[in-house]
Every structure is written in C-alpha cells, then in structure tokens.
Design a protein around this motif. Structure first.
Motif, short mmCIF file in Angstrom:
data_model
loop_
_atom_site.label_atom_id
_atom_site.label_comp_id
_atom_site.label_asym_id
_atom_site.label_seq_id
_atom_site.Cartn_x
_atom_site.Cartn_y
_atom_site.Cartn_z
N GLU A 159 0.84 -1.22 0.00
CA GLU A 159 0.00 0.00 0.00
C GLU A 159 0.87 1.26 0.00
O GLU A 159 0.41 2.34 -0.32
CB GLU A 159 -0.97 0.00 1.19
N ARG A 160 2.16 1.11 0.34
CA ARG A 160 3.08 2.26 0.32
C ARG A 160 3.64 2.53 -1.08
O ARG A 160 4.43 3.44 -1.26
CB ARG A 160 4.25 2.01 1.27
N LEU A 161 3.28 1.69 -2.06
CA LEU A 161 3.85 1.82 -3.41
C LEU A 161 2.85 2.44 -4.38
O LEU A 161 1.65 2.28 -4.22
CB LEU A 161 4.25 0.44 -3.95
N ASP A 162 3.39 3.12 -5.39
CA ASP A 162 2.57 3.60 -6.49
C ASP A 162 3.31 3.26 -7.78
O ASP A 162 4.09 4.06 -8.29
CB ASP A 162 2.36 5.12 -6.33
N VAL A 163 3.13 2.02 -8.27
CA VAL A 163 3.91 1.51 -9.40
C VAL A 163 2.96 0.96 -10.46
O VAL A 163 2.37 -0.11 -10.28
CB VAL A 163 4.89 0.39 -8.94
N GLY A 164 2.77 1.70 -11.53
CA GLY A 164 2.02 1.20 -12.67
C GLY A 164 0.52 1.24 -12.51
O GLY A 164 -0.01 1.56 -11.44
N ARG A 165 -0.18 0.88 -13.61
CA ARG A 165 -1.65 0.99 -13.67
C ARG A 165 -2.36 -0.36 -13.56
O ARG A 165 -3.57 -0.42 -13.51
CB ARG A 165 -2.05 1.68 -15.00
N GLY A 166 -1.58 -1.44 -13.54
CA GLY A 166 -2.21 -2.76 -13.54
C GLY A 166 -2.02 -3.47 -12.21
O GLY A 166 -2.26 -2.89 -11.15
N HIS A 167 -1.61 -4.75 -12.29
CA HIS A 167 -1.29 -5.51 -11.07
C HIS A 167 0.07 -5.03 -10.57
O HIS A 167 1.10 -5.36 -11.14
CB HIS A 167 -1.24 -7.01 -11.37
N GLY A 168 0.07 -4.24 -9.50
CA GLY A 168 1.32 -3.67 -8.98
C GLY A 168 2.13 -4.72 -8.21
O GLY A 168 1.64 -5.81 -7.93
N PRO A 169 3.38 -4.35 -7.87
CA PRO A 169 4.25 -5.27 -7.15
C PRO A 169 4.01 -5.26 -5.64
O PRO A 169 3.39 -4.34 -5.12
CB PRO A 169 5.65 -4.71 -7.45
N VAL A 170 4.52 -6.29 -4.97
CA VAL A 170 4.56 -6.25 -3.51
C VAL A 170 5.78 -5.45 -3.09
O VAL A 170 6.68 -5.21 -3.89
CB VAL A 170 4.60 -7.68 -2.90
N HIS A 171 5.80 -5.02 -1.82
CA HIS A 171 6.92 -4.20 -1.34
C HIS A 171 7.84 -5.03 -0.45
O HIS A 171 7.44 -5.48 0.62
CB HIS A 171 6.36 -3.00 -0.56
N HIS A 172 9.06 -5.24 -0.94
CA HIS A 172 10.07 -5.98 -0.17
C HIS A 172 10.75 -4.99 0.75
O HIS A 172 11.40 -4.06 0.28
CB HIS A 172 11.12 -6.59 -1.10
N PHE A 173 10.59 -5.21 2.01
CA PHE A 173 11.20 -4.25 2.94
C PHE A 173 12.12 -5.03 3.86
O PHE A 173 11.90 -6.21 4.14
CB PHE A 173 10.11 -3.54 3.76
N HIS A 174 13.16 -4.33 4.33
CA HIS A 174 14.07 -4.98 5.26
C HIS A 174 13.48 -4.90 6.65
O HIS A 174 12.93 -3.89 7.04
CB HIS A 174 15.45 -4.31 5.19
N ARG A 175 13.55 -6.02 7.37
CA ARG A 175 12.81 -6.10 8.64
C ARG A 175 13.27 -5.09 9.67
O ARG A 175 12.54 -4.79 10.58
CB ARG A 175 12.95 -7.50 9.21
N TRP A 176 14.52 -4.64 9.52
CA TRP A 176 15.03 -3.72 10.55
C TRP A 176 14.62 -2.28 10.27
O TRP A 176 14.96 -1.38 10.99
CB TRP A 176 16.56 -3.84 10.68
N TRP A 177 13.86 -2.05 9.18
CA TRP A 177 13.37 -0.68 8.94
C TRP A 177 12.24 -0.34 9.89
O TRP A 177 11.42 -1.17 10.21
CB TRP A 177 12.88 -0.57 7.52
#
Ligand SMILES: Nc1ncnc2c1ncn2[C@@H]1O[C@H](COP(=O)(O)OP(=O)(O)OP(=O)(O)O)[C@@H](O)[C@H]1O
Ligand SMILES: Cc1ncc(COP(=O)(O)O)c(N)n1
Length: 265
Positions: free
Chosen positions: A247-265
């Motif tokens: 939900e923190r991403l705004d990538v493209g108009r179709g099926h967007g990607p998941v957000h890979h985040f580092h756990r220590w963030w």
C-alpha cells in the motif's frame, strides 16, 4: 555467514516479478543474491509485450562460470521459457548437485501471457521436476502438470499434492492464492505429511510476482532454517507482510508489485 542463493529466471523491468523480485526477496531474507537470466521479458504491471529467450548454451555458460567459482547454498528456478532451456538447466543441476533447489513451475503470467511454451510442460514434469527438492505450483500449474482439471477447494489439495509427489517431487507446496475466501491457503506436502498453511488474504491489486517472491524467500531461508516447514512458514509470512506493505507503493496501472522491505526498517 549469509547463504549464497541463486535465481535462474526471466526478467521484469517493472521489478515486480522474475529475477528482480527474487533478488529483493533474497536480500530481505538475509541471503546474498545471484542471478542467471533465462529470458528478457518486456513486461510491466499491465502485461507482457515481448519475450527474448536467451540461447540455452549461453545459460549453461552463465551457470558453469558461476558454479565453478562460487559455493551456492540454495537455488530458486522460475521462468524457463522452453524445453531446451529446461534441459540446459537440468544438466547443470545434475553436474553440480547444489543443495535446496526450489522450482516455481512458471507457465503463465498474471496477465494471461504464456511464459513457458505449452509443449515444454512435459520436459518440466519428466526431466526437471524429479531433480529438485521443492516444487511450488499454483492451482492452474498443478492441473497442467497432472493433465487434469483445476481443483476448486482446499479439501481437494491433499490428494492433488499426493499426485504431484507421485511425479517425483520430494516436497510440494501447492499454492491456493487463486481460490477465494478470507484466508490464502497453501498446502505443504512431503515425506508423507501434509500441512495446511493459512494467512489472512490481503485485499489489494498489488499481487504481481507473489509466487516469485514466495519461492525466492523460501530458497533464501531454507539454508538458515532447520527444515522445509520452518522456511516455508516464514517465507509465507514475509510475503503476506510484503503484500500489506505494497500500500506504500505507487507503481504502474495494472497488477502492482509487492513491497520488499528490510525487517530492521
Ligand atoms: N491476496 C493475497 N493475500 C495473501 N496471500 C496471497 C494473496 N494472493 C496470493 N497469496 C499467496 O501468494 C502465494 C502465491 O500464490 P498464487 O497461488 O497466487 O501463486 P502464483 O499464481 O504463482 O503467483 P504469481 O503468478 O502472482 O507469481 C501463495 O502463498 C498465496 O497463498
Ligand atoms: C519473468 C517472470 N517470471 C514470473 C512471472 C509470474 O508472475 P505473475 O504471475 O505475477 O505475472 C512473470 N510475470 N515474469
């Protein structure tokens, strides 16, 4: 020591699936990531416009050059495009016998575009599948591998996983992402034991590359965990968190990607 983990897969310039997603999932799960590319794919969140397959002998050269130098602790295999590529990868696996090989039998992209030639399904099933440690089919892929209709309920998953195991797969993670319901249910089947793994179904259109992310996270975690069940449960939780974080991403108009985040963030 961080494990050295290799992906053998196709590309996604939008970074949601394929090699790009795999490398992000490796890093976020504590592994050192490496990649051998099988096909260049002109694709984004809305679909695939073109595929440029890499010549099989060049895939062999990439693999041999890498494996002659670097200790590989786990391998994730994704898009293989055609039967010749399947045979090239199978031959290298037989020669080097890397531990913990995970096969995501990628056939069709979420957009409906084919990523594996239909006539190559037999080579995937008969030549590569018996030589890997874990296969991670979604329900349409499982049906294709078995030459049967798609199952429509979690009740049918244990019997289907057993039929996949009979093809020679040591461990089967049958993914139920294509079913509906409040939970997203997968089944891990191996050594005669079946275990349902269930997480909350995240309501989002950012679901491009979920299968790539899951199989890559499993490959990254397996050398760091005691058994497949532990690695798969943690990888599924990682994917669910990455789906939520999308939900923190705004990538493209179709099926967007998941957000890979580092756990220590
Ligand atoms: N909306 C969702 N919420 C939570 N988990 C999901 C959701 N959609 C899929 N999953 C999970 O994602 C993983 C991949 O499942 P799926 O069956 O969609 O595989 P796939 O079709 O190979 O994925 P893709 O083709 O998008 O790479 C499974 O663990 C599944 O349970
Ligand atoms: C290179 C590559 N590998 C795998 C997928 C499957 O992902 P999805 O089903 O989410 O499109 C893809 N689109 N591209």
């Amino acid at each position: 020591m961080a494990p050295n983990v290799l992906t053998i897969a196709g590309t996604d310039p939008s970074g949601g699936a394929g090699v790009q997603a795999d490398l992000k999932a490796f890093s976020a799960n504590g592994a050192y990531g490496m990649s051998v590319i099988t096909a260049l794919v002109a694709q984004t969140t809305t679909g695939v416009s073109r595929v440029q397959e890499v010549p099989p002998d060049f895939i062999t050269d990439q693999l041999v050059t890498l494996l002659d130098d670097v200790r590989v602790d786990a391998v994730k295999i994704g898009m293989l495009a055609n039967a010749e590529v399947i045979r090239a990868v199978t031959a290298v696996l037989e020669r080097y016998c890397p531990p913990f090989v995970v096969l995501d039998p990628v056939m069709v992209a979420k957009s409906g575009d084919r990523l594996l030639a239909p006539e190559a399904v037999g080579a995937l099933r008969d030549e590569l599948l018996p030589r890997v440690d874990l296969i991670t089919p979604n329900l349409p892929e499982a049906a294709d591998l078995l030459g049967e209709g798609e199952i429509a309920s979690p009740d049918q998953m244990p019997a289907q996983a057993e039929r996949l195991a009979a093809l020679g797969a040591k461990q089967v993670l049958l993914k139920g992402g294509h079913l509906s319901g409040e939970s997203s249910v997968d089944l891990l089947h191996g050594d005669g034991v079946s275990e349902f793994l269930s997480t909350e179904r995240v309501v989002t259109t950012n679901d491009h590359g979920t299968g790539c992310t899951l199989s890559a996270a499993i490959a990254a975690l397996r050398p760091q965990r005691a058994d497949w069940l532990e690695a798969v449960c943690e990888a599924k939780q990682y994917l669910t968190d990455a789906l939520r974080a999308s939900e923190r991403l705004d990538v493209g108009r179709g099926h967007g990607p998941v957000h890979h985040f580092h756990r220590w963030w």
